[in-house]
Design a protein around this motif. Structure first.
Motif, PDB file in Angstrom:
ATOM      1  N   ARG A 138       0.819  -1.206   0.000  1.00  9.68           N
ATOM      2  CA  ARG A 138       0.000   0.000   0.000  1.00  9.68           C
ATOM      3  C   ARG A 138       0.853   1.256   0.000  1.00  9.68           C
ATOM      4  O   ARG A 138       0.496   2.266  -0.621  1.00  9.68           O
ATOM      5  CB  ARG A 138      -0.911  -0.010   1.225  1.00  9.68           C
ATOM      6  N   SER A 139       1.968   1.214   0.745  1.00 12.22           N
ATOM      7  CA  SER A 139       2.818   2.410   0.807  1.00 12.22           C
ATOM      8  C   SER A 139       3.355   2.773  -0.564  1.00 12.22           C
ATOM      9  O   SER A 139       3.492   3.949  -0.903  1.00 12.22           O
ATOM     10  CB  SER A 139       3.979   2.177   1.780  1.00 12.22           C
ATOM     11  N   LEU A 140       3.661   1.751  -1.377  1.00 12.62           N
ATOM     12  CA  LEU A 140       4.148   2.021  -2.732  1.00 12.62           C
ATOM     13  C   LEU A 140       3.066   2.717  -3.543  1.00 12.62           C
ATOM     14  O   LEU A 140       3.319   3.740  -4.196  1.00 12.62           O
ATOM     15  CB  LEU A 140       4.557   0.701  -3.393  1.00 12.62           C
ATOM     16  N   LEU A 141       1.847   2.182  -3.516  1.00 12.04           N
ATOM     17  CA  LEU A 141       0.756   2.799  -4.260  1.00 12.04           C
ATOM     18  C   LEU A 141       0.472   4.206  -3.749  1.00 12.04           C
ATOM     19  O   LEU A 141       0.168   5.124  -4.526  1.00 12.04           O
ATOM     20  CB  LEU A 141      -0.501   1.937  -4.137  1.00 12.04           C
ATOM     21  N   LEU A 142       0.567   4.372  -2.425  1.00 12.84           N
ATOM     22  CA  LEU A 142       0.288   5.684  -1.846  1.00 12.84           C
ATOM     23  C   LEU A 142       1.245   6.735  -2.380  1.00 12.84           C
ATOM     24  O   LEU A 142       0.823   7.797  -2.854  1.00 12.84           O
ATOM     25  CB  LEU A 142       0.395   5.596  -0.318  1.00 12.84           C
ATOM     26  N   PHE A 186      13.251   1.247  -4.568  1.00  7.79           N
ATOM     27  CA  PHE A 186      13.119   0.111  -3.661  1.00  7.79           C
ATOM     28  C   PHE A 186      12.249  -0.988  -4.280  1.00  7.79           C
ATOM     29  O   PHE A 186      12.527  -2.184  -4.112  1.00  7.79           O
ATOM     30  CB  PHE A 186      12.516   0.565  -2.333  1.00  7.79           C
ATOM     31  N   PHE A 187      11.195  -0.583  -4.981  1.00  2.00           N
ATOM     32  CA  PHE A 187      10.334  -1.566  -5.635  1.00  2.00           C
ATOM     33  C   PHE A 187      11.120  -2.334  -6.701  1.00  2.00           C
ATOM     34  O   PHE A 187      10.986  -3.563  -6.826  1.00  2.00           O
ATOM     35  CB  PHE A 187       9.138  -0.855  -6.269  1.00  2.00           C
ATOM     36  N   PHE A 188      11.966  -1.620  -7.434  1.00  2.35           N
ATOM     37  CA  PHE A 188      12.787  -2.280  -8.448  1.00  2.35           C
ATOM     38  C   PHE A 188      13.727  -3.300  -7.810  1.00  2.35           C
ATOM     39  O   PHE A 188      13.878  -4.426  -8.293  1.00  2.35           O
ATOM     40  CB  PHE A 188      13.583  -1.241  -9.233  1.00  2.35           C
ATOM     41  N   HIS A 220      15.260  -8.813  -6.529  1.00  4.34           N
ATOM     42  CA  HIS A 220      15.519  -9.878  -5.563  1.00  4.34           C
ATOM     43  C   HIS A 220      14.683 -11.115  -5.882  1.00  4.34           C
ATOM     44  O   HIS A 220      15.186 -12.248  -5.827  1.00  4.34           O
ATOM     45  CB  HIS A 220      15.192  -9.403  -4.147  1.00  4.34           C
ATOM     46  N   GLU A 221      13.410 -10.911  -6.181  1.00  2.00           N
ATOM     47  CA  GLU A 221      12.543 -12.044  -6.466  1.00  2.00           C
ATOM     48  C   GLU A 221      13.041 -12.833  -7.671  1.00  2.00           C
ATOM     49  O   GLU A 221      13.094 -14.071  -7.644  1.00  2.00           O
ATOM     50  CB  GLU A 221      11.116 -11.554  -6.716  1.00  2.00           C
ATOM     51  N   ALA A 222      13.406 -12.120  -8.717  1.00  2.00           N
ATOM     52  CA  ALA A 222      13.884 -12.797  -9.923  1.00  2.00           C
ATOM     53  C   ALA A 222      15.213 -13.505  -9.666  1.00  2.00           C
ATOM     54  O   ALA A 222      15.421 -14.649 -10.086  1.00  2.00           O
ATOM     55  CB  ALA A 222      14.034 -11.791 -11.062  1.00  2.00           C
ATOM     56  N   VAL A 223      16.113 -12.809  -8.952  1.00  6.68           N
ATOM     57  CA  VAL A 223      17.433 -13.395  -8.680  1.00  6.68           C
ATOM     58  C   VAL A 223      17.307 -14.606  -7.769  1.00  6.68           C
ATOM     59  O   VAL A 223      17.972 -15.632  -7.974  1.00  6.68           O
ATOM     60  CB  VAL A 223      18.356 -12.328  -8.066  1.00  6.68           C
TER      61      VAL A 223
END
Length: 699
Positions: A3-7, A351-353, A358-361
């Motif tokens: 939510r913080s990202l969308l905010l 940070f989102f990037f 991280h998920e992909a790696v």
């Protein structure tokens, strides 16, 4: 998606659009009239040039009008002269409002583009490791422009809104001393935004440069085929069996675990090794069987076969470059309202990037590790690799402690390897079952949990496997590698001495750091903290309200009902008694902080800082919670009084103390909010542990 990202990515530009739209609404009538005046003046001049008696036809707000061109020209010039002082400010406000809306819309589009780009990169990275590199390399190149655009859009949008209000204020009110101060404050606000933009753009430039890593510094010695003939022959035979490349270099050490790398490696003598390097730790290899060691070496050689080390070489600059640039932006940011509005959206994109990266790696890391485990099983056996994984985790704590003792001067310099083996022979290898969920550390990435790796090898995690992993260290452990080296004893002793020499300088630096931490707290006077007085103020207000109810009847010459009199009297009595009890309690210190301990009025004994393993703090509404983690073996606290403000969780060995509002240090005439209180306790806690550590080092 958080939510913080969308905010931050969408609410901030939407607020900018709403603010700009509201400002445009306020100036729209004025600006439309000014634009109409200019248009009518131009049309009238054009008509008069062809026909001095001609009429002009125009529409305004849905109404059609026809007037003589001469009259219109005269009226509009009169209008422009009369409101000359408002025309430039009005048009400026119009453009500023439109600019704020446009910049907010630009930020909104950039936010959507950033999320789309990151998600698309993640989807593309699932195809292969090369696709991962290409996708995120493209993202690394585009992301700085997006972040740059967002910072400019939000920063200039805020400037536009602020300048709009300054122009409105100056033109709408008669300026005096107070008004002048407001204008100056607004100008300082605008200047702060512009200065912050300049600093942020300077930090963001680092995003455009590829990070160039320095060679990894390794504590160890390169061994040639003459110095380690058996080891080289063994590694070459394993490489031939697995059909993988032979490493260009083998570095023997005692500080790390097994790993391979294709990155440049710099040794203590400043020699830089280029190419493929295998790190062979004498510590772990002495504690594993020959089959287990062969399985681990086969696993590491498997990384060469899968081009994993080359992948890490390409990935490391990508990851480091982005991480460093975003960290630099975060460090330069002040925790102010302006920075939050302007920089937070860009930082959240960064940070989102990194999270998506991280998920992909991690996905490919799991695939790579399972493939390398399969190679390790081929080199020896699946069971040997499984027991090796568990045994490495089980002995790692002892190895780290003995190396730490060497650095702090508490271990024998000549034979740290012998110290490790002797201690494990004396104390035994810890049980392996608690290490099943371990994630093994690695210089370039992390491994999947040990249990998953063992299950992927199709080896049963049973009692027999755990017993084998925790078997006693044999008496011959210090000699079982002798056939691999020409002079094993000299090699081990030489590395111990080198580490001890490096440790002497590190020890002095560490002691100075500890002394600096200890000196932050003085022994002259304890800190005595009292609870907040806000409940007393609230009680006084309630008391006055009750009295006011009584007075209202008397002023109105109305005799109050008996139940009104009784209720108010009872209410005031309860308030008086409660306030008196609270006042007495509030004049007793809640906490007294000394360099050694925390004294709490709810406890019979002080809580020694050295009896604690950790501290934790949290805040809910007006309540601050301090959780003290007791060490094993320390007696549980004894309560002086039972209260909801203090509780003991025996299962977790945690003492929780709660207080409301702010604390007061009467001696120093200071009021401490929750952040001040946390900083105070952490300083005293660190200082106490630093003094204890210094005392241990000086024994």
């Amino acid at each position: 998606m958080r939510r913080s990202l969308l905010l931050w990515l969408f609410m901030v530009p939407l607020l900018l659009i709403v603010c700009g739209g509201w400002q445009y609404y306020r100036i729209n009538n004025v600006s439309e009239r000014i634009y109409l005046s200019w248009r009518l003046e131009n049309q009238a001049n054009h008509i008069i040039a062809g026909d001095p008696e001609g009429d002009i036809h125009f529409s305004f707000k849905g109404q059609s009008y026809t007037f003589p061109a001469q009259d219109v020209l005269k009226n509009e010039r009169t209008f422009q002269r009369k409101y000359q002082h408002l025309i430039v400010p009005g048009i400026s406000r119009d453009w500023l409002a439109k600019g704020a809306v446009l910049l907010g819309g630009m930020g909104l589009l950039l936010s959507a583009l950033a999320i789309w780009l990151c998600k698309r990169s993640v989807a593309a990275s699932r195809r292969s490791q090369d696709a991962l590199i290409h996708a995120f390399e493209r993202c690394r190149k585009m992301l700085p422009f997006i972040m740059l655009g967002q910072i400019i859009a939000f920063g200039l949008g805020l400037v536009a809104c602020a300048v709009y209000e300054v122009v409105w204020f100056v033109t709408s009110f008669k300026m005096n001393a107070g008004g002048g101060k407001l204008v100056i404050l607004a100008i300082l606000f605008i200047g702060g935004i512009l200065w912050m933009l300049i600093k942020s753009l300077g930090s963001l430039r680092k995003c455009f440069a590829m990070f160039r890593g320095e060679p990894s510094r390794v504590a160890g010695r390169q061994v040639s085929r003459a110095e380690a003939p058996g080891l080289w022959l063994w590694v070459e035979s394993l490489a031939a069996r697995l059909n993988t490349v032979v490493p260009d270099h083998i570095v023997v050490g005692i500080t790390d675990c097994f790993y391979v790398t294709s990155s440049p490696v710099q040794l203590a003598d400043d020699v830089v090794l280029e190419g493929n390097t295998l790190y062979f730790p004498l510590t772990y290899a002495s504690l594993l069987s020959r089959d287990e060691t062969g399985a681990v070496i086969g696993h590491e050689l498997g990384h060469f076969s899968g081009q994993d080390t080359q992948y890490s070489l390409r990935f490391a600059p990508l990851y480091s470059g982005i991480s460093n640039s975003i960290a630099s932006m975060a460090q330069n940011m002040q925790n102010s309202f302006i920075d939050r509005l302007v920089l937070y959206p860009s930082l959240h994109i960064g940070f989102f990037f990194i999270e998506q990266l991280h998920e992909a790696v991690n996905r490919w890391s799991r695939i790579r590790e399972h493939a390398a485990d399969s190679m390790g099983a081929q080199a020896s056996s699946g069971k040997a690799l499984a027991t090796a994984l568990l045994r490495i985790s089980a002995v790692s704590d002892v190895i780290d402690e003995e190396l730490g003792a060497l650095y702090t001067g508490q271990a024998e310099e000549k034979n740290v390897l012998g110290n490790i083996i002797s201690r494990l022979q004396r104390e035994g290898v810890p049980g392996a079952e608690k290490y099943l969920e371990n994630v093994t550390a690695h210089p370039s990435d992390s491994h999947p949990p040990t249990r998953l790796r063992i299950e992927a090898l199709q080896v049963a995690v049973d009692e027999a496997l755990l017993r084998e992993a925790a078997r006693p260290v044999p008496e011959t452990a210090d000699r079982q590698l002798a056939d691999l080296f020409a002079h094993l004893d000299d090699l081990a002793a030489g590395m111990s001495q080198e580490l001890s020499g490096d440790g002497a300088a590190a020890r002095e630096e560490f002691q100075q750091e500890l002394q600096d931490i200890a000196d932050r707290v003085s022994d002259d006077k304890p800190v005595v903290l009292y609870g907040a007085k806000s409940p007393l103020i609230l009680a006084a207000l309630c008391f006055l309200v009750a009295g006011g109810v009584m007075a209202a009847f008397l002023v109105g010459n109305q005799a109050p009902e008996w139940w009104v009199i009784g209720g108010c009297a009872l209410f005031q009595t309860v308030l008086l008694v409660s306030s008196w009890r609270y006042w007495v309690r509030n004049n007793t210190p809640l906490l007294t902080i000394t360099p050694q301990a925390i004294h709490c009025r709810y406890l019979q004994q002080p809580v020694l800082f050295t009896d604690l393993d950790d501290l934790a703090f949290s805040k809910v509404s007006m309540h601050t919670f301090m959780t003290l983690q007791y060490r094993e073996g320390v007696e549980a606290p004894v309560f002086e009084v039972r209260t909801r403000a203090a509780s003991w969780k025996a299962k977790h060995r945690q003492l929780m103390i709660r207080y409301s509002g702010k604390l007061t240090d009467k001696a120093r005439r200071k009021t401490l909010d929750s952040e001040d209180f946390v900083g105070l306790i952490v300083n005293y806690y660190n200082a106490a542990h630093a003094r204890a550590h210094l005392a241990e080092m000086q024994k």
